[in-house]
Write a protein that holds these residues in place. Structure first.
Motif, PDB file in Angstrom:
ATOM      1  N   LEU A   1       1.190   4.406  -2.910  1.00 33.06           N
ATOM      2  CA  LEU A   1       0.966   5.673  -2.610  1.00 33.06           C
ATOM      3  C   LEU A   1       2.346   6.454  -2.898  1.00 33.06           C
ATOM      4  CD1 LEU A   1      -0.313   7.125   0.697  1.00 33.06           C
ATOM      5  CD2 LEU A   1       1.613   8.303  -0.451  1.00 33.06           C
ATOM      6  N   MET A   2       3.255   6.014  -2.706  1.00 30.19           N
ATOM      7  CA  MET A   2       4.505   6.749  -3.085  1.00 30.19           C
ATOM      8  C   MET A   2       5.167   6.629  -4.387  1.00 30.19           C
ATOM      9  SD  MET A   2       7.156   5.816  -0.004  1.00 30.19           S
ATOM     10  CE  MET A   2       8.179   7.527  -0.425  1.00 30.19           C
TER      11      MET A   2
ATOM     12  N   GLU B   1       2.909   6.950  -6.927  1.00 27.27           N
ATOM     13  CA  GLU B   1       1.690   7.634  -7.572  1.00 27.27           C
ATOM     14  C   GLU B   1       2.389   9.167  -7.440  1.00 27.27           C
ATOM     15  OE1 GLU B   1      -2.644   9.194  -7.459  1.00 27.27           O
ATOM     16  OE2 GLU B   1      -2.167   7.758  -6.149  1.00 27.27           O
ATOM     17  N   ARG B   2       2.892   9.458  -6.065  1.00 25.72           N
ATOM     18  CA  ARG B   2       3.085  10.705  -5.731  1.00 25.72           C
ATOM     19  C   ARG B   2       4.633  11.056  -6.525  1.00 25.72           C
ATOM     20  NH1 ARG B   2       1.292  13.821  -1.255  1.00 25.72           N
ATOM     21  NH2 ARG B   2       2.754  15.081  -2.304  1.00 25.72           N
TER      22      ARG B   2
ATOM     23  N   ASN C   1       1.925  11.495   3.201  1.00 29.61           N
ATOM     24  CA  ASN C   1       1.322  12.364   2.155  1.00 29.61           C
ATOM     25  C   ASN C   1       2.054  13.703   2.635  1.00 29.61           C
ATOM     26  OD1 ASN C   1       0.099  11.412  -0.084  1.00 29.61           O
ATOM     27  ND2 ASN C   1      -1.574  10.692   1.143  1.00 29.61           N
TER      28      ASN C   1
ATOM     29  N   ASP D   1      -0.785   7.152   6.481  1.00 27.73           N
ATOM     30  CA  ASP D   1      -0.690   7.668   5.038  1.00 27.73           C
ATOM     31  C   ASP D   1      -0.928   9.212   5.240  1.00 27.73           C
ATOM     32  OD1 ASP D   1      -1.200   5.435   3.966  1.00 27.73           O
ATOM     33  OD2 ASP D   1      -3.272   5.338   3.248  1.00 27.73           O
ATOM     34  N   ASP D   2      -1.470   9.847   6.184  1.00 27.36           N
ATOM     35  CA  ASP D   2      -1.395  11.237   6.307  1.00 27.36           C
ATOM     36  C   ASP D   2      -0.045  11.681   6.417  1.00 27.36           C
ATOM     37  OD1 ASP D   2      -4.198  11.453   5.961  1.00 27.36           O
ATOM     38  OD2 ASP D   2      -4.678  11.572   8.102  1.00 27.36           O
TER      39      ASP D   2
ATOM     40  N   ASP E   1       0.971  -1.150   0.137  1.00 23.19           N
ATOM     41  CA  ASP E   1      -0.133   0.117  -0.150  1.00 23.19           C
ATOM     42  C   ASP E   1       0.758   1.119   0.025  1.00 23.19           C
ATOM     43  OD1 ASP E   1      -2.070  -1.798   0.057  1.00 23.19           O
ATOM     44  OD2 ASP E   1      -2.375  -1.507   2.254  1.00 23.19           O
ATOM     45  N   ILE E   2       1.938   1.067   0.813  1.00 22.09           N
ATOM     46  CA  ILE E   2       2.744   2.363   0.731  1.00 22.09           C
ATOM     47  C   ILE E   2       3.577   2.629  -0.427  1.00 22.09           C
ATOM     48  CG2 ILE E   2       5.406   3.185   1.615  1.00 22.09           C
ATOM     49  CD1 ILE E   2       4.272   2.006   4.538  1.00 22.09           C
TER      50      ILE E   2
END
Length: 447
Positions: free
Chosen positions: A353-354, A356-357, A433, A429-430, A349-350
């Motif tokens: 997220l990473m 994508e950013r 981000n 996640d917060d 999951d990390i």
């Protein structure tokens, strides 16, 4: 995911109450300079007093977002209640007896867990040590004992440790090798698969290139072991092209060479698998683990085929502190937390997220040459605009800007031009981000 899933001991928010470093950290750094050998450097000039989840708190009360995990050590967080409870219970019972004098169950239980978790269904044995370098060195001892051969092959950009033998196996001169020779003999280097810089060479072709060098410069009949990081750590988070690792492992097996996977940095869910070599179905003869194994306590291991591990004479392996009971208790709690809390999936999951950013950052900034990595082991290789020329100054500047804003970011790579991200799997996640927001601003300000 909320950090409350893991621990409540530290408020999970970035907070800057002073400049970085603050006055108390500056005072302590002065004391450090006067008391600690100059060769022991630090990345950030701040001193920690508490940590947990995705936050490190310094002596001035600043809360820093942790994207480094103490270099991939605190996978389950710096103060996992499960680990704290296990260690507290053990320290009340006894802190040490030396397993080689009067053994204890914790060591055996860790060995059993590693025999179960590591790739392959073959019979296995495990020996415990203190550090990654110590375990790598023992893997070479074991391979030499088993094969009655002496040569060892490591790879371009490799990092294996700071002992004399592991410095010889490490590729990077400064700061790891400079001025410390002569090094151990019979260590040879082969070319790695490095997709970003390999100009289209696929994994099988890269493996053939490496094997050709090994056969011509070393000779299979002289070779005890091939030692490789499935994803390189200090070398730049380089992930070989698909097919490279399986081809090397197959060649080793065909030639009676021990294939050693150094999973010191990649092990224990870090890459979105329990061990990185599992992604391509590679089953090493020996696997070396440390870092994330014990929630921050010093422990390492060599696990492998029973016939290889048992080849060493009685008393040939060990050490006074190897498999310390406190570290074993921490390891059992860490492994249980990884399995019970689904941290392999959390790493994936990390990763999503990473990537994508950071891929969005790459699209907006032509100094980002490549975004790569797996799980919670992600890197950005920085280059001169529109080229493949390494840009170490930008990496240094971005990291420094992040540090000033309370985000712990590390650099790596042979050229020092790679930003590496190793967040604890306990980070929310917060927070993740927010740390990446700080990174975006740093790139814009350094444009």
């Amino acid at each position: 995911m909320s950090a409350t899933t893991f621990e409540q001991s530290v408020d999970q928010e970035r907070l800057l109450v002073t400049r970085i470093p603050g006055p108390r950290s500056i005072e302590l750094m002065t004391r450090k300079t006067g008391a600690v050998a100059a060769g022991v450097a630090t990345t950030l000039p701040v001193f920690a007093v508490r940590a947990g989840g995705g936050i490190v708190v310094d002596v001035d009360g600043n809360h820093l977002i942790d994207l480094g995990s103490g270099i991939a050590v605190t996978t389950v967080g710096n103060s996992s209640p499960r680990v704290v409870e296990a260690v507290t219970e053990q320290v009340a019972a006894f802190t040490h007896t030396c397993f080689m004098v009067t053994p204890y169950e914790g060591y055996v239980a860790v060995a059993e867990a590693l025999n179960r978790l590591t790739p392959g269904s073959h019979r296995k044995r495990t020996a415990l040590f203190n550090s990654g370098a110590e375990a790598v060195e023992n893997s070479v001892k074991i391979a030499r004992s088993y094969t009655d051969r002496r040569a060892v092959v490591a790879f371009d950009h490799a990092y294996h440790g700071r002992t004399n033998l592991t410095m010889a196996m490490t590729a990077k001169n400064m700061p790891y090798k400079h001025g410390f020779g002569p090094f151990a003999s019979e260590v040879y280097r082969a070319p790695l698969s490095y997709p970003f810089r390999d100009h289209g060479v696929d994994g099988h072709a890269a493996a053939a290139r490496a094997i050709d060098v090994i056969e011509k410069q070393v000779g299979a009949s002289n070779l005890a072991a091939v030692v490789i990081e499935p994803i390189q750590g200090e070398g730049g988070f380089i992930e070989p092209a698909l097919g490279f690792l399986p081809a090397l492992a197959d060649w080793c097996r065909a030639n009676g060479v021990v294939f050693v996977a150094d999973e010191v940095q990649t092990g224990f869910a870090r890459t979105g698998d329990m061990f990185a070599c599992e992604r391509e179905g590679v089953v090493p003869d020996l696997i070396v683990t440390a870092k994330g194994i014990a929630g921050g306590l010093p422990l390492s291991a060599v696990t492998g085929r029973a016939e290889i591990m048992d080849a060493t004479h009685a008393g040939g392996l060990g050490g006074t502190y190897g498999g310390n009971p406190l570290a074993c208790a921490a390891a059992l709690a860490t492994i249980a937390q990884i399995e019970d809390d689904g941290l392999v999936q959390r790493a994936r999951d990390i990763e999503a997220l990473m990537l994508e950013r950071l891929t969005a950052l790459q699209a907006a900034d032509n100094r980002v040459g490549e975004v790569r990595g797996r799980g919670a082991m992600i890197a950005v290789e920085l280059v001169e605009p529109g080229s493949n020329t390494p840009n170490p100054e930008l990496a240094k500047s971005v990291a420094a800007a992040a540090h000033e804003q309370g985000v712990i970011v590390l650099t790596c790579g042979t050229h020092g031009n790679v930003l590496r991200f190793l967040p604890p799997l306990s980070i929310s996640d917060d927070l993740l981000n927010e740390g990446l927001d700080v990174l975006d601003v740093a790139f814009r300000n350094l444009g």
